[in-house]
Motif scaffolding. Structure first.
Motif, PDB file in Angstrom:
ATOM      1  N   ILE A 132       0.833  -1.200   0.000  1.00 55.09           N
ATOM      2  CA  ILE A 132       0.000   0.000   0.000  1.00 55.09           C
ATOM      3  C   ILE A 132       0.869   1.253   0.000  1.00 55.09           C
ATOM      4  CG2 ILE A 132      -1.583   1.349   1.448  1.00 55.09           C
ATOM      5  CD1 ILE A 132      -3.012  -1.217   2.146  1.00 55.09           C
ATOM      6  N   ARG A 133       1.934   1.241   0.795  1.00 55.51           N
ATOM      7  CA  ARG A 133       2.811   2.423   0.859  1.00 55.51           C
ATOM      8  C   ARG A 133       3.468   2.712  -0.480  1.00 55.51           C
ATOM      9  NH1 ARG A 133       4.558   0.300   5.970  1.00 55.51           N
ATOM     10  NH2 ARG A 133       6.562  -0.317   5.076  1.00 55.51           N
ATOM     11  N   ARG A 134       3.658   1.665  -1.302  1.00 53.09           N
ATOM     12  CA  ARG A 134       4.325   1.873  -2.597  1.00 53.09           C
ATOM     13  C   ARG A 134       3.386   2.370  -3.687  1.00 53.09           C
ATOM     14  NH1 ARG A 134       7.004  -3.064  -1.305  1.00 53.09           N
ATOM     15  NH2 ARG A 134       5.538  -4.174  -2.663  1.00 53.09           N
ATOM     16  N   LEU A 135       2.095   2.353  -3.460  1.00 56.72           N
ATOM     17  CA  LEU A 135       1.162   2.822  -4.480  1.00 56.72           C
ATOM     18  C   LEU A 135       1.428   4.286  -4.803  1.00 56.72           C
ATOM     19  CD1 LEU A 135      -2.187   1.234  -3.221  1.00 56.72           C
ATOM     20  CD2 LEU A 135      -0.807   0.522  -5.180  1.00 56.72           C
ATOM     21  N   ARG A 136       1.375   4.607  -6.083  1.00 55.41           N
ATOM     22  CA  ARG A 136       1.697   5.977  -6.493  1.00 55.41           C
ATOM     23  C   ARG A 136       0.744   6.989  -5.876  1.00 55.41           C
ATOM     24  NH1 ARG A 136       3.078   5.529 -12.984  1.00 55.41           N
ATOM     25  NH2 ARG A 136       4.484   3.734 -12.847  1.00 55.41           N
ATOM     26  N   SER A 137      -0.528   6.647  -5.829  1.00 62.00           N
ATOM     27  CA  SER A 137      -1.502   7.586  -5.264  1.00 62.00           C
ATOM     28  C   SER A 137      -1.223   7.830  -3.792  1.00 62.00           C
ATOM     29  CB  SER A 137      -2.931   7.048  -5.451  1.00 62.00           C
ATOM     30  OG  SER A 137      -3.054   5.764  -4.843  1.00 62.00           O
ATOM     31  N   VAL A 138      -0.824   6.790  -3.076  1.00 63.78           N
ATOM     32  CA  VAL A 138      -0.525   6.932  -1.649  1.00 63.78           C
ATOM     33  C   VAL A 138       0.777   7.701  -1.460  1.00 63.78           C
ATOM     34  CG1 VAL A 138       0.013   5.671   0.472  1.00 63.78           C
ATOM     35  CG2 VAL A 138      -1.806   4.852  -1.040  1.00 63.78           C
ATOM     36  N   GLU A 139       1.788   7.368  -2.256  1.00 62.94           N
ATOM     37  CA  GLU A 139       3.058   8.093  -2.164  1.00 62.94           C
ATOM     38  C   GLU A 139       2.864   9.572  -2.434  1.00 62.94           C
ATOM     39  OE1 GLU A 139       5.648   6.184  -4.907  1.00 62.94           O
ATOM     40  OE2 GLU A 139       6.466   4.778  -3.420  1.00 62.94           O
ATOM     41  N   ARG A 176      -5.351   9.779   4.424  1.00 60.24           N
ATOM     42  CA  ARG A 176      -6.031   8.727   5.180  1.00 60.24           C
ATOM     43  C   ARG A 176      -7.027   7.996   4.282  1.00 60.24           C
ATOM     44  NH1 ARG A 176      -6.912  10.078  11.450  1.00 60.24           N
ATOM     45  NH2 ARG A 176      -7.190   7.839  11.305  1.00 60.24           N
ATOM     46  N   ALA A 177      -7.729   8.757   3.445  1.00 68.15           N
ATOM     47  CA  ALA A 177      -8.687   8.129   2.531  1.00 68.15           C
ATOM     48  C   ALA A 177      -7.958   7.241   1.529  1.00 68.15           C
ATOM     49  CB  ALA A 177      -9.498   9.201   1.807  1.00 68.15           C
ATOM     50  N   ALA A 178      -6.802   7.715   1.045  1.00 67.25           N
ATOM     51  CA  ALA A 178      -6.047   6.930   0.063  1.00 67.25           C
ATOM     52  C   ALA A 178      -5.571   5.615   0.666  1.00 67.25           C
ATOM     53  CB  ALA A 178      -4.854   7.740  -0.442  1.00 67.25           C
ATOM     54  N   VAL A 179      -5.102   5.671   1.912  1.00 68.55           N
ATOM     55  CA  VAL A 179      -4.630   4.448   2.574  1.00 68.55           C
ATOM     56  C   VAL A 179      -5.796   3.493   2.818  1.00 68.55           C
ATOM     57  CG1 VAL A 179      -3.592   3.529   4.686  1.00 68.55           C
ATOM     58  CG2 VAL A 179      -2.662   5.600   3.629  1.00 68.55           C
ATOM     59  N   THR A 180      -6.925   4.053   3.264  1.00 68.00           N
ATOM     60  CA  THR A 180      -8.105   3.225   3.549  1.00 68.00           C
ATOM     61  C   THR A 180      -8.644   2.574   2.276  1.00 68.00           C
ATOM     62  OG1 THR A 180      -8.693   4.634   5.433  1.00 68.00           O
ATOM     63  CG2 THR A 180     -10.427   3.224   4.515  1.00 68.00           C
ATOM     64  N   GLU A 181      -8.702   3.350   1.212  1.00 67.80           N
ATOM     65  CA  GLU A 181      -9.274   2.845  -0.035  1.00 67.80           C
ATOM     66  C   GLU A 181      -8.312   1.925  -0.785  1.00 67.80           C
ATOM     67  OE1 GLU A 181     -10.350   6.259  -2.237  1.00 67.80           O
ATOM     68  OE2 GLU A 181     -11.882   6.933  -0.796  1.00 67.80           O
ATOM     69  N   ALA A 182      -7.028   2.013  -0.449  1.00 66.49           N
ATOM     70  CA  ALA A 182      -6.040   1.232  -1.196  1.00 66.49           C
ATOM     71  C   ALA A 182      -6.326  -0.257  -1.148  1.00 66.49           C
ATOM     72  CB  ALA A 182      -4.637   1.514  -0.653  1.00 66.49           C
ATOM     73  N   PRO A 258      -2.692  -0.975  -8.794  1.00 65.39           N
ATOM     74  CA  PRO A 258      -4.093  -0.798  -9.188  1.00 65.39           C
ATOM     75  C   PRO A 258      -4.491   0.664  -9.381  1.00 65.39           C
ATOM     76  CG  PRO A 258      -3.919  -1.453  -6.880  1.00 65.39           C
ATOM     77  CD  PRO A 258      -2.568  -1.628  -7.475  1.00 65.39           C
ATOM     78  N   ASP A 259      -3.843   1.601  -8.638  1.00 62.37           N
ATOM     79  CA  ASP A 259      -4.175   3.007  -8.836  1.00 62.37           C
ATOM     80  C   ASP A 259      -3.740   3.476 -10.218  1.00 62.37           C
ATOM     81  OD1 ASP A 259      -1.542   2.572  -8.084  1.00 62.37           O
ATOM     82  OD2 ASP A 259      -1.348   4.480  -7.014  1.00 62.37           O
ATOM     83  N   VAL A 260      -2.598   2.969 -10.678  1.00 62.71           N
ATOM     84  CA  VAL A 260      -2.136   3.306 -12.032  1.00 62.71           C
ATOM     85  C   VAL A 260      -3.060   2.669 -13.067  1.00 62.71           C
ATOM     86  CG1 VAL A 260      -0.218   3.135 -13.657  1.00 62.71           C
ATOM     87  CG2 VAL A 260       0.234   3.487 -11.214  1.00 62.71           C
ATOM     88  N   ALA A 261      -3.541   1.456 -12.770  1.00 62.56           N
ATOM     89  CA  ALA A 261      -4.470   0.793 -13.688  1.00 62.56           C
ATOM     90  C   ALA A 261      -5.737   1.624 -13.871  1.00 62.56           C
ATOM     91  CB  ALA A 261      -4.831  -0.591 -13.151  1.00 62.56           C
ATOM     92  N   ILE A 262      -6.216   2.222 -12.785  1.00 60.47           N
ATOM     93  CA  ILE A 262      -7.404   3.073 -12.886  1.00 60.47           C
ATOM     94  C   ILE A 262      -7.111   4.302 -13.747  1.00 60.47           C
ATOM     95  CG2 ILE A 262      -8.947   4.557 -11.534  1.00 60.47           C
ATOM     96  CD1 ILE A 262      -8.791   2.488  -9.294  1.00 60.47           C
TER      97      ILE A 262
END
Length: 376
Positions: A132-139, A176-182, A258-262
């Motif tokens: 989750i921490r590595r997701l681009r949207s979260v980073e 917080r929303a990004a981490v929760t939704e990840a 998955p965030d990049v896929a979206i």
């Protein structure tokens, strides 16, 4: 004298804080200039008070004589006068100083809440799995929070601190929303991709009607009626190809990013929007032209009816002098449009486009006449 001096110092400190806050809200406020003269007097009194209360140095060659009763009395009188003038200053500028103090208190609360929210969101991120921490949207969200903390620390004025605190709070909420939704992002991405694929298939099926539609346009109407659609089929193919590439890329990212896929699916949607517009332009054009050709006079009658209504409105409300010639010009435009159908190759598209433009102009004129009446 000492008690009065200390009371004066406390009084000055309280007012000085409020004046400083007022200056942050309005650097050009007169309050600051009025306060400066009192501050200068206070510095003079401090200097004199320290001289009078200084402990003599036994080893000094030239011993300073002890203060006289007259000097102590004069300093005490000066302290009393300063305290009185500071009280008068506080009363005279009461509203501004109270507002500034309130703004300062509010800014302090907002800043504290923003810092707490930021650190809590970063702590939540630290507890999250590595994936989750590595997701681009979260980073990206985490980077925005850290930058916001830095901006808050260097904010110099109340307005700057409040803006920085508001932005930091919002960014902390987004993190917080990004981490929760990840956790649900892979499922979301898969659902989005399937939706895009379904739409892509539907548009592809509709695009299959383009060759016949373009052929019908050229066969049934003059080339001028579809000259602007000449490249639509190629444009549709290009956008569908780009959309397919984006979907394939989204599929590759769906498990690891998955965030990049979206985001990939979002680009595919944009291509599909463009492809759908290009398909609609051709199919709608053929349908519109056949409708106009079936009853060209009917389209003319509708516009002339609206024109007569507008002219009657102008007559009934004594607006002929203002709008009569403008409305008559629309009748001339309708007359000229009908000549487009008397050519060897009737230009139904130009005819319909001009009638539509005249209709829009009539609507605008009616709105302006109504607005003119509303002002009288």
């Amino acid at each position: 004298m000492t008690d009065k001096f200390l009371d004066s110092e406390r009084q000055l400190s309280q007012i000085d804080i409020a004046v400083g806050l007022a200056r942050q809200l309005d650097p050009n406020t007169r309050t600051t200039r009025d306060w400066q003269s009192l501050r200068d007097r206070q510095l003079q009194i401090v200097t004199e008070y320290l001289r009078l209360t200084a402990t003599p140095d036994p080893g000094a060659r030239d011993r300073t004589p002890p203060p006289t009763a007259a000097e102590i009395a004069a300093c005490t009188t000066a302290i009393d006068a300063l305290s009185t003038d500071m009280s008068g200053f506080a009363q005279h500028h009461h509203d501004e100083l109270t507002a500034a103090s309130g703004a300062g208190s509010l800014a302090h609360q907002e800043t504290h809440r923003a810092r707490v929210a930021a650190h809590e969101s970063l702590a939540q991120l630290e507890r999250a799995p590595d994936g989750i921490r590595r997701l681009r949207s979260v980073e990206s969200a985490a980077r925005t929070v850290r930058e916001g903390l830095s901006r808050l620390e260097v904010a110099a004025t109340l307005p700057e601190r409040r803006r920085a605190a508001a932005a930091l709070s919002a960014n902390a909420h987004r993190l917080r929303a990004a981490v929760t939704e990840a956790v649900t992002l892979p499922e979301q991405a898969d659902r989005v991709i399937r939706s895009v694929e379904t739409r892509m298939s539907a548009i592809g099926n509709r695009a299959g009607a383009l060759p016949d539609a373009l052929s019908g346009l050229l066969r049934e109407f003059s080339s001028a009626c579809s000259a602007d659609l000449r490249d639509n089929r190629r444009e549709v193919d290009r956008h569908l190809t780009d959309a397919r590439d984006d979907v394939e890329q989204a599929r590759r990212h769906v498990r690891t990013d998955p965030d990049v896929a979206i985001e990939d699916a979002g680009r595919a949607r944009e291509h599909l929007d463009s492809a759908e517009r290009a398909v609609d332009q051709v199919l709608d054009r053929l349908r519109t032209l056949r409708d106009v050709r079936a009853d060209p006079a009917g389209h003319e009658r509708k516009v002339r009816f609206r024109l007569r209504d507008a002219q009657q409105f102008a007559v009934n409300h004594a607006l002929v002098d203002d709008w009569g010639s403008v409305l008559d010009a629309q009748g001339d435009r309708i007359d000229r449009a009908t000549t487009l159908l008397t050519r060897i190759h009737s230009d139904y598209w130009a005819y319909w486009t001009e009638l539509r433009a005249v209709d829009a102009r009539i609507t605008e004129i009616i709105d302006r006449m109504r607005g003119q009446l509303a002002k009288t």
